[in-house]
Design an enzyme around this catalytic site. Structure first.
Site, PDB file in Angstrom:
ATOM      1  N   CYS A 194       0.849  -1.193   0.000  1.00 19.94           N
ATOM      2  CA  CYS A 194       0.000   0.000   0.000  1.00 19.94           C
ATOM      3  C   CYS A 194       0.887   1.248   0.000  1.00 19.94           C
ATOM      4  CB  CYS A 194      -0.889   0.014   1.245  1.00 19.94           C
ATOM      5  SG  CYS A 194      -1.829   1.562   1.376  1.00 19.94           S
TER       6      CYS A 194
ATOM      7  N   THR B 162       0.582   1.854  10.364  1.00 16.77           N
ATOM      8  CA  THR B 162      -0.582   2.537   9.768  1.00 16.77           C
ATOM      9  C   THR B 162      -1.920   2.142  10.399  1.00 16.77           C
ATOM     10  OG1 THR B 162      -0.750   0.791   8.103  1.00 16.77           O
ATOM     11  CG2 THR B 162       0.499   2.771   7.490  1.00 16.77           C
TER      12      THR B 162
ATOM     13  N   HIS C  95       4.566  -7.786  13.774  1.00 16.14           N
ATOM     14  CA  HIS C  95       3.577  -7.556  12.720  1.00 16.14           C
ATOM     15  C   HIS C  95       4.297  -7.376  11.376  1.00 16.14           C
ATOM     16  CE1 HIS C  95       0.610  -5.434  10.272  1.00 16.14           C
ATOM     17  NE2 HIS C  95      -0.308  -5.994  11.052  1.00 16.14           N
TER      18      HIS C  95
ATOM     19  N   ASN D  30      -5.909  -3.932  12.330  1.00 12.20           N
ATOM     20  CA  ASN D  30      -6.927  -2.861  12.324  1.00 12.20           C
ATOM     21  C   ASN D  30      -8.289  -3.389  12.762  1.00 12.20           C
ATOM     22  OD1 ASN D  30      -8.923  -2.800   9.781  1.00 12.20           O
ATOM     23  ND2 ASN D  30      -7.025  -3.815   9.191  1.00 12.20           N
TER      24      ASN D  30
ATOM     25  N   SER E 104      -9.540  -5.350   5.794  1.00 16.48           N
ATOM     26  CA  SER E 104      -9.245  -6.521   4.964  1.00 16.48           C
ATOM     27  C   SER E 104     -10.431  -7.483   4.854  1.00 16.48           C
ATOM     28  CB  SER E 104      -8.025  -7.259   5.533  1.00 16.48           C
ATOM     29  OG  SER E 104      -8.181  -7.461   6.925  1.00 16.48           O
TER      30      SER E 104
ATOM     31  N   GLU F 154       3.916  -5.477   8.837  1.00 20.73           N
ATOM     32  CA  GLU F 154       4.264  -4.106   8.440  1.00 20.73           C
ATOM     33  C   GLU F 154       5.448  -3.579   9.250  1.00 20.73           C
ATOM     34  OE1 GLU F 154       0.963  -1.260   8.363  1.00 20.73           O
ATOM     35  OE2 GLU F 154       2.401   0.333   8.815  1.00 20.73           O
TER      36      GLU F 154
HETATM   37  O1  0K2 Z   1      -4.557  -4.406  10.032  1.00 29.60           O
HETATM   38  P1  0K2 Z   1      -3.397  -5.143   9.526  1.00 29.60           P
HETATM   39  O2  0K2 Z   1      -2.177  -4.249   9.375  1.00 29.60           O
HETATM   40  O3  0K2 Z   1      -3.064  -6.365  10.339  1.00 29.60           O
HETATM   41  O4  0K2 Z   1      -3.660  -5.621   8.033  1.00 29.60           O
HETATM   42  P2  0K2 Z   1      -4.936  -6.173   7.290  1.00 29.60           P
HETATM   43  O5  0K2 Z   1      -5.929  -6.765   8.196  1.00 29.60           O
HETATM   44  O6  0K2 Z   1      -4.423  -7.028   6.192  1.00 29.60           O
HETATM   45  O7  0K2 Z   1      -5.621  -4.876   6.666  1.00 29.60           O
HETATM   46  C1  0K2 Z   1      -5.145  -4.258   5.538  1.00 29.60           C
HETATM   47  C2  0K2 Z   1      -4.103  -3.272   5.882  1.00 29.60           C
HETATM   48  C3  0K2 Z   1      -2.787  -3.626   5.287  1.00 29.60           C
HETATM   49  C4  0K2 Z   1      -1.760  -2.560   5.438  1.00 29.60           C
HETATM   50  O8  0K2 Z   1      -1.792  -1.608   6.153  1.00 29.60           O
HETATM   51 FE1  SF4 Z   2      -3.203   1.145   3.139  1.00 27.79          FE
HETATM   52 FE2  SF4 Z   2      -3.308  -0.454   5.241  1.00 27.79          FE
HETATM   53 FE3  SF4 Z   2      -4.499   1.921   5.335  1.00 27.79          FE
HETATM   54 FE4  SF4 Z   2      -5.500   0.032   3.827  1.00 27.79          FE
HETATM   55  S1  SF4 Z   2      -5.354  -0.029   6.060  1.00 27.79           S
HETATM   56  S2  SF4 Z   2      -5.190   2.179   3.214  1.00 27.79           S
HETATM   57  S3  SF4 Z   2      -3.703  -1.040   3.136  1.00 27.79           S
HETATM   58  S4  SF4 Z   2      -2.317   1.554   5.130  1.00 27.79           S
END
Ligand code: 0K2
Ligand code: SF4
Length: 316
Positions: free
Chosen positions: A96, A164, A124, A224, A266, A126
């Protein structure tokens, strides 16, 4: 039963881009397509892609020489990129852009001689990628007690960055403590916690008052999504993080419940709709969508896939 359906919820621009990238890579090169880490942290998404021929790996050694490899939305360290090159892999990148932004900030501060305090969750995906940009210059903190333990030589120039997908409130508390302890600390002009994370948390905060129970769609390893569940549970409300209706039981709900439904960045909309259908079937629920904020963010595909995507669109 009344369902309060939060908006925005579910897929963000980064996840849409990453999922489209994997779809197109599978179509362009054919299976198997190797993906470094889960493309996004969602069981349903991962299972669906596995069935189409994606192979998720945690090390580059698992990919045969010359294989096609896609980096997940969470980003990778330069070390992983180098290992992929050394193995002569055809690598594509679905990181991203908002994660890449944090990598670039880390590189900038490290080059300028700063010590960087990264606020994030240990282990994690990231965080591993971001720390890999300048391992000797980055210290990870998860909470205020970690900040209290920090010690630096006098004259050390400090900057902080964040993952993030953190809780806005928790990160705010850590940042306040950092500023108390190190008043000269620098930070980028704009938050690293992304727009999608912030908007989904804002919606839960505003809508949870009117709910008896909160259902967050998402997987357990989704940072998230976990933060949404924590926020939902903050005032003692019943809150759960589930992958879909298969994880729900009828005795968890009653006919007069007001159920707030949201989804992590996600979690596909199909699992949200399946959950709503399940509640409708079992409790005769009606749905009231509450739009807290409009989103119209889109991210471009990786360059290597754009021409193919245009061909595919034209052929439709
Ligand atoms: O919230 P997470 O960073 O664990 O990732 P996902 O559940 O895959 O959500 C998409 C965000 C990916 C990058 O920030
Ligand atoms: Fe990018 Fe992660 Fe935010 Fe989605 S949740 S916009 S993948 S930083």
């Amino acid at each position: 039963m009344k369902i309060i359906l939060a908006a925005p919820r579910g897929f963000c621009a980064g996840v849409n881009m990453a999922i489209d990238s994997l779809d197109l890579t599978l179509k362009k090169f054919g299976p198997p397509i190797y993906v470094y880490h889960e493309i996004v942290h969602n069981q349903f998404v991962v299972k669906t892609f596995r069935e189409k021929g994606a192979v998720f790996v945690d090390t580059i050694d698992e990919v045969p020489e010359g294989g096609v490899l896609l980096f997940s939305a969470h980003g990778v360290s330069p070390e992983v990129r180098k290992a992929a090159q050394a193995r002569k892999l055809h690598a594509l990148d679905a990181t991203c852009p908002l994660v890449t932004k944090v990598h670039l900030e880390a590189i900038k501060y490290a080059k300028a001689g700063y010590t960087i305090i990264l606020i994030g969750h240990e282990g994690h995906d990231e965080v591993l990628g971001t720390m890999g940009e300048a391992p000797e210059a980055i210290v990870l903190v998860e909470d205020e007690s970690d900040v209290d333990r920090l010690e630096f030589a006098p004259g050390t120039q400090l900057a902080y960055l964040t993952q993030t997908t953190l809780s806005v409130d928790d990160a705010g508390r850590v940042i306040r403590r950092l500023r108390e302890r190190f008043p000269e600390i620098h930070s980028p002009p704009k938050d690293d916690i992304c727009y999608a994370t912030q908007n989904r948390q804002e919606a839960v905060k505003l809508l949870r008052e009117d709910a008896d129970i909160i259902v967050v769609l998402g997987s357990q390893n989704s940072s998230n999504s976990q933060r949404l569940r924590e926020l939902a549970a903050e005032q003692g409300k019943r809150a759960m993080l589930v992958d879909g209706p298969q994880d729900l039981a009828v005795d968890q709900f009653s006919d007069d419940d007001r159920v707030l439904i949201t989804a992590g960045a996600s979690a596909p909309e199909s699992v949200v709709q399946a959950t709503i259908d399940w509640l409708k079937e079992n409790f005769d629920a009606s749905v009231d969508t509450q739009v807290v904020r409009e989103e119209d963010v889109q991210f471009p595909l990786p360059k290597a896939l754009r021409a193919f995507a245009a061909e595919q669109a034209a052929a439709k």
